[in-house]
Design a protein around this motif. Structure first.
Motif, PDB file in Angstrom:
ATOM      1  N   GLU A 181       2.191   2.056  -4.196  1.00 43.68           N
ATOM      2  CA  GLU A 181       1.464   1.712  -3.086  1.00 43.68           C
ATOM      3  C   GLU A 181       0.423   2.978  -2.626  1.00 43.68           C
ATOM      4  O   GLU A 181       1.283   3.694  -2.074  1.00 43.68           O
ATOM      5  N   PRO A 182      -0.245   2.938  -1.972  1.00 45.63           N
ATOM      6  CA  PRO A 182      -1.314   4.220  -1.306  1.00 45.63           C
ATOM      7  C   PRO A 182      -0.246   4.167   0.281  1.00 45.63           C
ATOM      8  O   PRO A 182       0.055   2.637   0.611  1.00 45.63           O
ATOM      9  N   LEU A 183       0.320   4.725   0.142  1.00 44.42           N
ATOM     10  CA  LEU A 183       0.920   4.827   1.577  1.00 44.42           C
ATOM     11  C   LEU A 183      -0.574   5.087   3.343  1.00 44.42           C
ATOM     12  O   LEU A 183      -1.422   5.506   2.904  1.00 44.42           O
ATOM     13  N   VAL A 184      -0.671   4.270   3.402  1.00 43.41           N
ATOM     14  CA  VAL A 184      -1.633   3.755   5.015  1.00 43.41           C
ATOM     15  C   VAL A 184      -1.061   3.996   5.294  1.00 43.41           C
ATOM     16  O   VAL A 184      -0.003   2.777   6.499  1.00 43.41           O
ATOM     17  N   LEU A 185      -1.271   4.869   6.845  1.00 45.22           N
ATOM     18  CA  LEU A 185      -1.208   4.658   8.502  1.00 45.22           C
ATOM     19  C   LEU A 185      -1.654   3.427   8.903  1.00 45.22           C
ATOM     20  O   LEU A 185      -2.504   2.984   8.729  1.00 45.22           O
ATOM     21  N   ASN A 186      -0.529   2.375  10.305  1.00 43.55           N
ATOM     22  CA  ASN A 186      -1.041   2.433  11.260  1.00 43.55           C
ATOM     23  C   ASN A 186      -1.037   0.648  10.515  1.00 43.55           C
ATOM     24  O   ASN A 186      -1.183   0.258  11.134  1.00 43.55           O
ATOM     25  N   THR A 187      -1.891   0.515   9.409  1.00 41.25           N
ATOM     26  CA  THR A 187      -2.785  -0.860   9.157  1.00 41.25           C
ATOM     27  C   THR A 187      -2.024  -1.819   8.226  1.00 41.25           C
ATOM     28  O   THR A 187      -1.632  -3.057   8.340  1.00 41.25           O
ATOM     29  N   GLU A 188      -0.659  -1.084   7.241  1.00 41.20           N
ATOM     30  CA  GLU A 188      -0.401  -1.507   6.479  1.00 41.20           C
ATOM     31  C   GLU A 188       0.895  -1.885   6.339  1.00 41.20           C
ATOM     32  O   GLU A 188       1.765  -1.155   7.361  1.00 41.20           O
ATOM     33  N   THR A 189       1.565  -3.368   5.473  1.00 44.55           N
ATOM     34  CA  THR A 189       2.628  -3.720   5.958  1.00 44.55           C
ATOM     35  C   THR A 189       3.615  -3.086   4.771  1.00 44.55           C
ATOM     36  O   THR A 189       2.965  -3.921   3.944  1.00 44.55           O
TER      37      THR A 189
END
Length: 258
Positions: free
Chosen positions: A49-57
């Motif tokens: 999965e793409p690494l997304v800061l703050n919002t993704e778990t």
């Protein structure tokens, strides 16, 4: 009559030699010279999965859920390996990638000798000599938040976030991986081939190497990290655990474009 046949055979032989010579000359690989550029692209992921800061778990291999607020890492001491096994070490190749700055994922190497390369070597972190040379400039500038003033050393990989399973105050996760002295040396080197392809560096082109950078490898490999037991490290033995996990699988070549 016999003389005419002899002359014809001679002419035919000469023509064949000339044609063969011309064919070899035209088919020969031209000698490459000069220098060129190589673009590196680092795609930050968590698993696939793409690494997304703050919002993704996300979930680690232990089953703990977490999010990511900070993700930075150094790649340095880059060498490109040619077909014959010889290599070219890129001078002053200290690169810093920061997930909060999307443009940092694109890095350009300049002055690369023209040729065909089959692999790339690099260090995850900062080599020992520069690690103890004090605060420096460019990618090694302390302003980037990757330098421990209290221990005169660089943070090689910085991962911060939160997890419900973390027992730290505020359920925080703090993984600052660094240290260049035995027995807690966390400098790791890696070699990646180009999958049977060759990276063709020329003075009139800019080939690309695309890397996948998998943050999840920090928490699995030699040891699955349990955030209830390990949620904070700033060097030391716990950083060695994490560095040993990601040593060979943190940064991998996905593909190249010539």
């Amino acid at each position: 009559m016999k003389l005419n046949k002899y002359i014809l055979l001679v002419i035919t032989a000469i023509t064949s030699v000339i044609y063969t010579s011309c064919s070899k000359s035209n088919d020969a690989e031209p000698t490459v010279s000069g220098t060129g550029k190589v673009q590196l692209e680092f795609e930050n992921l968590v698993g696939e999965e793409p690494l997304v800061l703050n919002t993704e778990t996300y979930k680690n291999a232990h089953g703990d859920s977490y999010n990511i607020t900070t993700f930075k890492y150094y790649v340095s001491n880059i060498s490109l390996v040619k077909e014959d096994g010889s290599s070219y070490k890129v001078p002053e190749s200290y690169l810093l990638m920061d997930a909060s700055e999307p443009q940092s994922r694109f890095q350009t190497l300049e002055g690369i000798p023209a040729g065909d390369y089959k692999a790339i070597n690099f260090t995850i972190g900062v080599d020992s000599a520069r690690n103890f040379a004090g605060a420096q400039t460019n990618a090694l500038d302390p302003a980037h938040g990757m330098f421990w003033a209290w221990s005169s050393g660089y943070i090689f990989v910085k991962f911060e976030g939160t997890s419900p399973q973390s027992t730290a105050k505020g359920n925080t996760l703090t993984f600052h991986i660094g240290g260049a002295k035995s027995p807690t040396n966390t400098i790791r080197t890696a070699t990646q081939t180009f999958g049977g392809n060759l990276l063709r560096v020329r003075d009139n082109s800019k080939p690309e190497v695309h890397f996948a950078v998998n943050a999840a490898t920090m928490f699995t490999g030699k040891a699955n990290v349990d955030f209830a037991a390990l949620n904070f490290t700033m060097g030391g033995v716990n950083s060695v655990i994490v560095a040993d996990n990601y040593a060979s699988s943190f940064i991998t070549v996905e593909h190249i474009h010539n």
